[in-house]
Design an enzyme around this catalytic site. Sequence first.
Site, mmCIF file in Angstrom:
data_model
loop_
_atom_site.group_PDB
_atom_site.id
_atom_site.type_symbol
_atom_site.label_atom_id
_atom_site.label_comp_id
_atom_site.label_asym_id
_atom_site.label_seq_id
_atom_site.Cartn_x
_atom_site.Cartn_y
_atom_site.Cartn_z
ATOM 1 N N GLY B 320 3.008 7.577 -8.999
ATOM 2 C CA GLY B 320 3.776 8.482 -8.160
ATOM 3 C C GLY B 320 3.596 8.163 -6.691
ATOM 4 N N GLU B 321 3.740 9.167 -5.813
ATOM 5 C CA GLU B 321 3.577 9.044 -4.354
ATOM 6 C C GLU B 321 4.727 8.294 -3.696
ATOM 7 O OE1 GLU B 321 -0.116 7.084 -3.440
ATOM 8 O OE2 GLU B 321 -1.346 8.549 -4.505
ATOM 9 N N GLY B 322 5.553 7.621 -4.503
ATOM 10 C CA GLY B 322 6.579 6.732 -3.955
ATOM 11 C C GLY B 322 6.195 5.268 -4.084
#
Lengths: 354, 354
Positions: B320-322
């Site tokens: 996640g997080e980008g």
Amino acid sequence: MGKIKETIEGIKALDEAAMEAAMARQDALTKPQRSLGVLEDISVKVAGITRNFKPEIKDKVIITMAGDHGVADEGVSAYPKEVTPQMVYNFLSGGAGINVLARHIGASVVVVDMGVATDIEIESRAGNFIDKKIAYGTANMTKGPAMRYEDAVHSIEAGIEVLEQEVEKGVDIVGVGDMGIGNTTPSSAIVAFITGEPVESVTGHGTGLDSEGLRRKIERIKKALEVNKPNRADAIDILAKVGGFEIGGMAGVMLAAGAHRIPVVIDGFISGAAALIAYELSPKIRDYLIASHLSVEAGHRAILDHLGIEPLFNLNMRLGEGTGAALGISLVEASCKILREMATFEEAGVSEKE
Amino acid sequence: MGKIKETIEGIKALDEAAMEAAMARQDALTKPQRSLGVLEDISVKVAGITRNFKPEIKDKVIITMAGDHGVADEGVSAYPKEVTPQMVYNFLSGGAGINVLARHIGASVVVVDMGVATDIEIESRAGNFIDKKIAYGTANMTKGPAMRYEDAVHSIEAGIEVLEQEVEKGVDIVGVGDMGIGNTTPSSAIVAFITGEPVESVTGHGTGLDSEGLRRKIERIKKALEVNKPNRADAIDILAKVGGFEIGGMAGVMLAAGAHRIPVVIDGFISGAAALIAYELSPKIRDYLIASHLSVEAGHRAILDHLGIEPLFNLNMRLGEGTGAALGISLVEASCKILREMATFEEAGVSEKE
């Protein structure tokens, strides 16, 4: 021959201690363990290659090797033979796909004439060019060997020299790519012969052959293998009988990269055929190879299965030149930055798993 | 509500003329036609998005939105809730995975507090931080709606505002990412409810749940859907009942990117759930979305199938997080550079196909 033997003897196993230290560090970084998947795996492999548990990828080089093929006279390519030198000039002017992608990832491109059928006039051209021309193209392999045995040796040695020249300048990772009208034909011959797959299943449309052209290409490859009867126990003989100068050169680059503990990112089908030659000469080289993409070209999967390596991505590419390798290098660099630059749970004061 | 309606009305079709011009240019570049595969497709899509047949990607932003989840109290995550703010600080200090990969691709990271359960103290921290906190985490959705309907509206509006702020500064591409302990749980609820897939098949191990935890998570999601009975015809109601503030925020970013004709690269499972909300609000948004990777998280494939978009790569990632979006942005940038920078056959004096 001494140079090849010496290089092969220089290829050692991966450094287990560095890999364990890299894995331990990956597990301590602020992310769920294994959550960066393949990026973690690559970083650990590069740690083992470089003997450094926090490897740094700064100097990136793509070596694009060009050669012509006598078998092109048999109508096995959609493009005319003069495209090989024209594309070499395009590489030197910075206008080809590999130039664009190399700039994107901050790599330099070294263009090597391994056996283009015409002279390359380099004055007034920008870029790095190395002349290692073995001959003005290979002979037509449907009528006899593509090259003499000693020329096959020289092509591999030339690749070793090219890589060693880069080592002197400083290089942290190398990508290999190819240019050569007609070169999927010798590549398919090599792949069929080494993997044992039928010629039909490892021969594809190359740069855009129609079905009649593909039928002819398959027939010519079968003929070349029959006329030449390569020696399965001697990869240099295979290269000489049904290979190409740029294929030998790329195999040499790979072997020398292994000997110098430099990760080498392979591109698509042609560099894959070169990897098979290198692997036959020294199976240890496998640990130093990173496969960038799965090419559209039929037979690339057979190469990767034979080598036992998985490609990083599949973007339906089939250009060659090192374009897939360039994108792969960027991922390898990213994976090493993760290992070097991410904070650990302790450093960042983040709570661990309950 | 007016802001959302206005934004949705601003999302227009892709520019066919720009796409045709981009395709024509791809075919004139010095490579066999279609030989760069997906890179060519993306460049054409970006041409259609930006109305420019030679689009340039310079300013790259990754918007990472954080929020907490009342449902985390049900033991549906392997990590404790305090990790959400701890990771926000890690983002602001530059030590997280997304910071490393954003630096690698030359993008900035904008961190948005959409609803973290504690206050974020930003003095002495580096980086871009935007406070759009709707509340101190959502309510426990197994006992009632995760948030009020108007908070769901506000979360989407906040996302629109964040993107519009970036537009003022100048942005050519945006990636979206998430942080929020427990947020695969509302995401699975959204995915199951919108796609119609069974909860079991779209619920995964998140950051590392064991099988008992997974069983509990599935049970809680079913309970949340039963208790709340979202309205299938109203995506904002779905978001309010079983969503999260960061999920609404990301949906808002996507809608605003569409309205401003900016390509938006989605990340993994959580941003995918947000894309489903955005898509329910405006199906046209699909044309503006580029899926970076296929996440390990169960259910991501169902999202992409529902949207009808294919991911660029699969590296077994699930952070996640980008992080996936960052790698995807680099490929989009590369694809546009190919379109802009490669020489044509005519420019380079290279012969065309016979």
